[in-house]
Design a protein around this motif. Sequence first.
Motif, mmCIF file in Angstrom:
data_model
loop_
_atom_site.group_PDB
_atom_site.id
_atom_site.type_symbol
_atom_site.label_atom_id
_atom_site.label_comp_id
_atom_site.label_asym_id
_atom_site.label_seq_id
_atom_site.Cartn_x
_atom_site.Cartn_y
_atom_site.Cartn_z
ATOM 1 N N ARG A 213 -13.196 26.958 -15.455
ATOM 2 C CA ARG A 213 -14.551 26.445 -15.672
ATOM 3 C C ARG A 213 -14.594 24.937 -15.417
ATOM 4 O O ARG A 213 -15.509 24.440 -14.751
ATOM 5 C CB ARG A 213 -14.995 26.764 -17.099
ATOM 6 C CG ARG A 213 -16.367 26.215 -17.467
ATOM 7 C CD ARG A 213 -16.750 26.630 -18.876
ATOM 8 N NE ARG A 213 -17.988 26.015 -19.298
ATOM 9 C CZ ARG A 213 -18.561 26.223 -20.480
ATOM 10 N NH1 ARG A 213 -18.001 27.046 -21.328
ATOM 11 N NH2 ARG A 213 -19.685 25.615 -20.787
ATOM 12 N N GLU A 214 -13.600 24.217 -15.936
ATOM 13 C CA GLU A 214 -13.530 22.778 -15.712
ATOM 14 C C GLU A 214 -13.334 22.460 -14.232
ATOM 15 O O GLU A 214 -13.878 21.486 -13.717
ATOM 16 C CB GLU A 214 -12.382 22.178 -16.532
ATOM 17 C CG GLU A 214 -12.597 22.205 -18.038
ATOM 18 C CD GLU A 214 -13.846 21.466 -18.472
ATOM 19 O OE1 GLU A 214 -14.084 20.348 -17.962
ATOM 20 O OE2 GLU A 214 -14.592 21.991 -19.308
ATOM 21 N N ARG A 215 -12.568 23.294 -13.542
ATOM 22 C CA ARG A 215 -12.326 23.083 -12.115
ATOM 23 C C ARG A 215 -13.638 23.202 -11.322
ATOM 24 O O ARG A 215 -13.917 22.408 -10.417
ATOM 25 C CB ARG A 215 -11.299 24.086 -11.599
ATOM 26 C CG ARG A 215 -10.889 23.860 -10.137
ATOM 27 C CD ARG A 215 -9.857 24.891 -9.700
ATOM 28 N NE ARG A 215 -8.646 24.787 -10.496
ATOM 29 C CZ ARG A 215 -7.693 23.887 -10.295
ATOM 30 N NH1 ARG A 215 -7.822 23.004 -9.302
ATOM 31 N NH2 ARG A 215 -6.618 23.863 -11.051
ATOM 32 N N LYS A 216 -14.439 24.206 -11.662
ATOM 33 C CA LYS A 216 -15.707 24.411 -10.959
ATOM 34 C C LYS A 216 -16.665 23.241 -11.189
ATOM 35 O O LYS A 216 -17.369 22.809 -10.271
ATOM 36 C CB LYS A 216 -16.348 25.724 -11.410
ATOM 37 C CG LYS A 216 -15.625 26.959 -10.887
ATOM 38 C CD LYS A 216 -16.297 28.237 -11.349
ATOM 39 C CE LYS A 216 -15.587 29.460 -10.782
ATOM 40 N NZ LYS A 216 -16.204 30.730 -11.256
ATOM 41 N N ILE A 217 -16.691 22.748 -12.415
ATOM 42 C CA ILE A 217 -17.542 21.599 -12.728
ATOM 43 C C ILE A 217 -17.077 20.379 -11.921
ATOM 44 O O ILE A 217 -17.892 19.641 -11.345
ATOM 45 C CB ILE A 217 -17.512 21.288 -14.237
ATOM 46 C CG1 ILE A 217 -18.200 22.414 -15.024
ATOM 47 C CG2 ILE A 217 -18.182 19.948 -14.538
ATOM 48 C CD1 ILE A 217 -18.042 22.306 -16.527
ATOM 49 N N ALA A 218 -15.759 20.177 -11.884
ATOM 50 C CA ALA A 218 -15.196 19.047 -11.132
ATOM 51 C C ALA A 218 -15.491 19.185 -9.638
ATOM 52 O O ALA A 218 -15.761 18.189 -8.954
ATOM 53 C CB ALA A 218 -13.689 18.969 -11.370
ATOM 54 N N GLN A 219 -15.452 20.414 -9.129
ATOM 55 C CA GLN A 219 -15.740 20.642 -7.708
ATOM 56 C C GLN A 219 -17.182 20.295 -7.368
ATOM 57 O O GLN A 219 -17.466 19.716 -6.313
ATOM 58 C CB GLN A 219 -15.445 22.108 -7.360
ATOM 59 C CG GLN A 219 -13.958 22.430 -7.290
ATOM 60 C CD GLN A 219 -13.672 23.909 -7.155
ATOM 61 O OE1 GLN A 219 -14.525 24.754 -7.459
ATOM 62 N NE2 GLN A 219 -12.468 24.246 -6.698
ATOM 63 N N GLU A 220 -18.101 20.635 -8.279
ATOM 64 C CA GLU A 220 -19.513 20.308 -8.052
ATOM 65 C C GLU A 220 -19.718 18.796 -8.046
ATOM 66 O O GLU A 220 -20.459 18.256 -7.217
ATOM 67 C CB GLU A 220 -20.374 20.967 -9.132
ATOM 68 C CG GLU A 220 -20.482 22.481 -8.992
ATOM 69 C CD GLU A 220 -21.447 23.075 -10.007
ATOM 70 O OE1 GLU A 220 -22.466 22.424 -10.310
ATOM 71 O OE2 GLU A 220 -21.181 24.182 -10.501
ATOM 72 N N LYS A 221 -19.065 18.120 -8.989
ATOM 73 C CA LYS A 221 -19.175 16.655 -9.047
ATOM 74 C C LYS A 221 -18.598 16.023 -7.782
ATOM 75 O O LYS A 221 -19.186 15.103 -7.205
ATOM 76 C CB LYS A 221 -18.428 16.119 -10.270
ATOM 77 C CG LYS A 221 -19.133 16.329 -11.601
ATOM 78 C CD LYS A 221 -18.345 15.655 -12.712
ATOM 79 C CE LYS A 221 -19.057 15.784 -14.054
ATOM 80 N NZ LYS A 221 -18.307 15.121 -15.145
ATOM 81 N N ALA A 222 -17.446 16.531 -7.353
ATOM 82 C CA ALA A 222 -16.790 15.982 -6.170
ATOM 83 C C ALA A 222 -17.632 16.202 -4.922
ATOM 84 O O ALA A 222 -17.748 15.311 -4.063
ATOM 85 C CB ALA A 222 -15.411 16.615 -5.996
#
Length: 308
Positions: A213-222
Amino acid sequence: MANFTAADVKKLREMSGAGMMDAKKALSEADGDLDAAVDALRAKGLATAQKKSSRTAAEGLVGVAVEGTKGVAVEVNSETDFVAKNDKFQAFVRTVTKVALTLDNDDVEALKAADYPGGGSVSDKLTDNIATIGENQQIRRMKTVSVSQGAITSYVHNAAAEGLGKIGVLVALESDLSADTLEPLGKQLAMHIASMFPQALDAESLDPAIIERERKIAQEKAAESGKPEAVQEKMVEGAVKKYAKENALLSQMFVMDNKTSVEDTVAKFGKENGGSVKLTDYVRYQLGEGIEKEESDFAAEVAAAVGG
């Protein structure tokens, strides 16, 4: 038609710290799903990560007990905080926690079936309490920790009575040092755990679903940064590693100095005292974490009663 209410918007704002319009828009885009809306707000930098326990409201008590190199924490829920202050309820939680210490597993059903001091089973006594006090009560969960040698230290934050409160912590220190020597360190670590809410002992033990879940959030931010793909990948990996470091107990910065990791603090203590110390396990039970309690509209209830 929107699949959320004004109460949902209020709750989302409390969970995320986002503004009214941002919260409404996020809920609309998430079709009323609060968790999805929080993720969307975080991805846009409009919310901070918050623990689910900050929005829970179940009542009752957490009991902790230690005997030698073994300790246990038990959560018993009630409908209201009034019952949690009841002497009979407190005595029940304290006794049940001591009974839990005699078991060899963390099975709540086994605890309910265990003998209750004075006669009958724990379940029988629970049923009697419900009938006497007039409010539903449940033994929700329990966890045992132990070491072959060393110490188990307990801590209750804002204790309602000895060994009882809304946040109960146990720390397991495997060590060749005496329990008396380890006690000060154990207390400080327990207070750290109560305050910092680690999600697991180490990074490898964190829930894979939460990491994803944290990875997906980070991917959206990136992705929103517009930077090259290779840079985005590094941003994502950096964000995930940062999350793991901040949420795994051993890698968290120790609250007493905010400079040294918990793992290094424990190792340093052992060296300074001429022995070896290892933090092998812990328990942090916060009353009602993970439970959503329905919020009633008192004015609407009164109006309905008058109308009826």
